[in-house]
Design a protein around this motif. Structure first.
Motif, PDB file in Angstrom:
ATOM      1  N   MET A 275       0.848  -1.210   0.000  1.00 41.45           N
ATOM      2  CA  MET A 275       0.000   0.000   0.000  1.00 41.45           C
ATOM      3  C   MET A 275       0.878   1.253   0.000  1.00 41.45           C
ATOM      4  N   VAL A 276       0.519   2.226  -0.822  1.00 42.68           N
ATOM      5  CA  VAL A 276       1.277   3.472  -0.906  1.00 42.68           C
ATOM      6  C   VAL A 276       1.134   4.263   0.388  1.00 42.68           C
ATOM      7  N   LYS A 277       2.262   4.755   0.898  1.00 40.29           N
ATOM      8  CA  LYS A 277       2.208   5.637   2.052  1.00 40.29           C
ATOM      9  C   LYS A 277       2.071   7.066   1.554  1.00 40.29           C
ATOM     10  N   TYR A 278       1.242   7.839   2.221  1.00 38.40           N
ATOM     11  CA  TYR A 278       1.013   9.229   1.825  1.00 38.40           C
ATOM     12  C   TYR A 278       2.113  10.106   2.414  1.00 38.40           C
ATOM     13  N   THR A 279       3.326   9.917   1.906  1.00 40.44           N
ATOM     14  CA  THR A 279       4.473  10.658   2.417  1.00 40.44           C
ATOM     15  C   THR A 279       4.443  12.097   1.923  1.00 40.44           C
ATOM     16  N   CYS A 280       5.002  12.992   2.721  1.00 42.63           N
ATOM     17  CA  CYS A 280       4.929  14.425   2.394  1.00 42.63           C
ATOM     18  C   CYS A 280       6.171  15.146   2.895  1.00 42.63           C
ATOM     19  N   ILE A 281       6.673  16.056   2.096  1.00 48.22           N
ATOM     20  CA  ILE A 281       7.665  17.036   2.531  1.00 48.22           C
ATOM     21  C   ILE A 281       6.973  18.390   2.566  1.00 48.22           C
ATOM     22  N   ASP A 282       7.117  19.083   3.695  1.00 49.96           N
ATOM     23  CA  ASP A 282       6.476  20.387   3.899  1.00 49.96           C
ATOM     24  C   ASP A 282       7.549  21.465   3.779  1.00 49.96           C
ATOM     25  N   SER A 283       7.631  22.088   2.608  1.00 46.30           N
ATOM     26  CA  SER A 283       8.636  23.125   2.363  1.00 46.30           C
ATOM     27  C   SER A 283       8.069  24.494   2.723  1.00 46.30           C
ATOM     28  N   PHE A 284       8.949  25.442   3.049  1.00 49.38           N
ATOM     29  CA  PHE A 284       8.480  26.769   3.481  1.00 49.38           C
ATOM     30  C   PHE A 284       7.382  26.577   4.537  1.00 49.38           C
ATOM     31  N   CYS A 285       7.676  25.752   5.537  1.00 50.65           N
ATOM     32  CA  CYS A 285       6.614  25.225   6.411  1.00 50.65           C
ATOM     33  C   CYS A 285       6.020  26.245   7.358  1.00 50.65           C
ATOM     34  N   GLY A 286       6.729  27.359   7.625  1.00 49.59           N
ATOM     35  CA  GLY A 286       6.200  28.323   8.586  1.00 49.59           C
ATOM     36  C   GLY A 286       5.957  27.656   9.931  1.00 49.59           C
ATOM     37  N   ALA A 287       4.891  28.054  10.590  1.00 48.34           N
ATOM     38  CA  ALA A 287       4.570  27.501  11.909  1.00 48.34           C
ATOM     39  C   ALA A 287       3.890  26.147  11.833  1.00 48.34           C
ATOM     40  N   GLY A 288       3.662  25.633  10.616  1.00 43.34           N
ATOM     41  CA  GLY A 288       3.139  24.273  10.484  1.00 43.34           C
ATOM     42  C   GLY A 288       1.654  24.160  10.223  1.00 43.34           C
ATOM     43  N   GLY A 289       1.000  25.245   9.823  1.00 42.04           N
ATOM     44  CA  GLY A 289      -0.439  25.169   9.570  1.00 42.04           C
ATOM     45  C   GLY A 289      -0.788  24.209   8.441  1.00 42.04           C
ATOM     46  N   LEU A 290      -0.068  24.325   7.323  1.00 45.16           N
ATOM     47  CA  LEU A 290      -0.320  23.433   6.189  1.00 45.16           C
ATOM     48  C   LEU A 290       0.019  21.997   6.565  1.00 45.16           C
ATOM     49  N   GLY A 291       1.172  21.807   7.215  1.00 46.38           N
ATOM     50  CA  GLY A 291       1.584  20.466   7.606  1.00 46.38           C
ATOM     51  C   GLY A 291       0.630  19.827   8.590  1.00 46.38           C
ATOM     52  N   LEU A 292       0.158  20.607   9.556  1.00 46.81           N
ATOM     53  CA  LEU A 292      -0.765  20.060  10.554  1.00 46.81           C
ATOM     54  C   LEU A 292      -2.051  19.576   9.891  1.00 46.81           C
ATOM     55  N   GLY A 293      -2.599  20.385   8.980  1.00 47.35           N
ATOM     56  CA  GLY A 293      -3.822  19.990   8.293  1.00 47.35           C
ATOM     57  C   GLY A 293      -3.621  18.771   7.402  1.00 47.35           C
ATOM     58  N   LEU A 294      -2.492  18.715   6.713  1.00 48.03           N
ATOM     59  CA  LEU A 294      -2.202  17.550   5.864  1.00 48.03           C
ATOM     60  C   LEU A 294      -2.057  16.291   6.717  1.00 48.03           C
ATOM     61  N   GLN A 295      -1.420  16.452   7.861  1.00 47.93           N
ATOM     62  CA  GLN A 295      -1.273  15.320   8.783  1.00 47.93           C
ATOM     63  C   GLN A 295      -2.641  14.834   9.245  1.00 47.93           C
ATOM     64  N   GLN A 296      -3.533  15.771   9.550  1.00 48.41           N
ATOM     65  CA  GLN A 296      -4.888  15.401   9.970  1.00 48.41           C
ATOM     66  C   GLN A 296      -5.645  14.679   8.856  1.00 48.41           C
ATOM     67  N   ALA A 297      -5.277  14.969   7.605  1.00 44.65           N
ATOM     68  CA  ALA A 297      -5.923  14.304   6.464  1.00 44.65           C
ATOM     69  C   ALA A 297      -5.382  12.903   6.237  1.00 44.65           C
TER      70      ALA A 297
END
Length: 351
Positions: free
Chosen positions: A1-23
């Motif tokens: 099964m494919v893992k939904y791996t992600c690199i969070d560039s220009f991550c700032g305080a993590g808003g985009l990363g946090l939401g993607l993680q929740q998804a």
């Protein structure tokens, strides 16, 4: 099964990363040139456990990001990021040559190196305006030439469960071997309001300290003139409702002529908030007054209007924290974008 791996560039305080993680995404790496943002990521052990680096995007090129993640080109599922874009902001003048405008091309270079199945890039609405249009067109051509079908749409966060007017372009890329299946998340019928988000918070102490048990929920001291201004306004009113003697000289021209009509304003309880900017902590910078109390909204209230969890930590000075909060992608919007990308993959038939 494919893992939904992600690199969070220009991550700032993590808003985009946090939401993607929740998804459902597995973030393998975050990086940002601002060390204060990285300290914020590291401070939130409850939410993040992946490596985070203080790094310029140039530091992540030439195979560095792949080496850190122990991946081959084409293995990563998603590259996410919001290259700084203040040069495109409608609030800036003479910003055409802002060197930060070139960072979107560095982002395209990183896409080429990593060659992920999908990428997502967030940018201000000005990128499609008069100053940004040429750069945007060149960027889209580069991404298409790398081998991506590119989708671009202006999303307003208030249509996706965020109690805030916040328009941003969301650019989604699908690698050519993944087909063309992407659909943006559907708009929600219900709009949440300022009252829904911060209406139950207690009034912070008069002495400027945090309310017990609620970090960053504290009041700023307003000058005498700003206290008079905020006391003259009802919920939802801006500076056009102030008597002339309380207007600064530069604001005595009608607001319809010079714009910026929302300085010295209060939010309205039963509407969405204005865009939470990097200076939302200042009553003089926008419609950031509390609907009823004679103060600007607290850092915690701004973070909650951005949909960060109530216990999410921010590091640095007050100005640093306000900037991190105001520049973030609302995690709730990011979650819906992330879910839409996973749904797209499921429709591709590649599972």
């Amino acid at each position: 099964m494919v893992k939904y791996t992600c690199i969070d560039s220009f991550c700032g305080a993590g808003g985009l990363g946090l939401g993607l993680q929740q998804a459902g995404f597995d973030i393998r790496l975050s990086f940002d040139i601002d060390n204060r943002c990285i300290k914020t990521i590291e401070a939130n052990k409850k939410y993040f456990s992946h490596p985070a680096f203080t790094a310029d995007i140039n530091d992540m090129l030439d195979g560095r990001a792949l080496n850190i993640c122990k991946m081959q080109r084409g293995e990563l599922f998603l590259l996410a990021g919001g290259p700084p874009c203040q040069g495109f902001s409608v609030q800036r003048r003479g910003a055409d040559e802002d060197p930060r405008n070139q960072l979107v091309f560095k982002y395209a270079q990183l896409v080429d190196e990593l060659y992920p199945r999908y990428f997502v890039m967030e940018n201000v609405s000005g990128i499609a305006g008069k100053r940004g249009k040429t750069i945007l067109e060149e960027l889209l051509d580069k991404l298409k030439n790398i081998g991506y079908t590119v989708h671009i749409k202006l999303l307003d966060a208030q249509n996706y469960g965020v109690a805030q007017r916040r328009k941003r372009y969301i650019i989604i890329g699908e690698r050519s071997d993944m087909g063309v299946n992407y659909e943006y998340p559907k708009e929600m019928e219900k709009h949440y309001t300022v009252r829904d988000v911060i209406g139950s918070l207690p009034e912070p102490p008069e002495d400027g300290s945090d309310y017990p048990g609620i970090s960053l929920h504290r009041r700023d001291r307003l000058s005498e003139i700003n206290l008079k201004r905020i006391r003259a306004l009802k919920p939802g009113q801006g500076r056009e409702y102030l008597p002339k003697e309380l207007l600064a000289d530069c604001h005595k021209i009608d607001s319809s002529v010079i714009g910026y009509r929302n300085v010295y304003g209060r939010m309205a309880w039963d509407e969405v908030s204005p865009t939470i900017t990097a200076r939302f902590d200042s009553f003089t910078r926008g419609k950031f007054g509390h609907p009823e109390q004679d103060r600007s909204i607290s850092l915690r209230e701004g973070a909650m209007l951005q949909t960060f969890p109530k216990d999410f930590l921010f590091t640095g000075s007050k100005v640093d924290m306000a900037r991190q909060i105001g520049n973030a992608v609302p995690p709730l919007l990011a979650k819906q974008i992330g879910t839409s990308i996973i749904d797209c993959y499921k429709r591709s038939g590649k599972i």
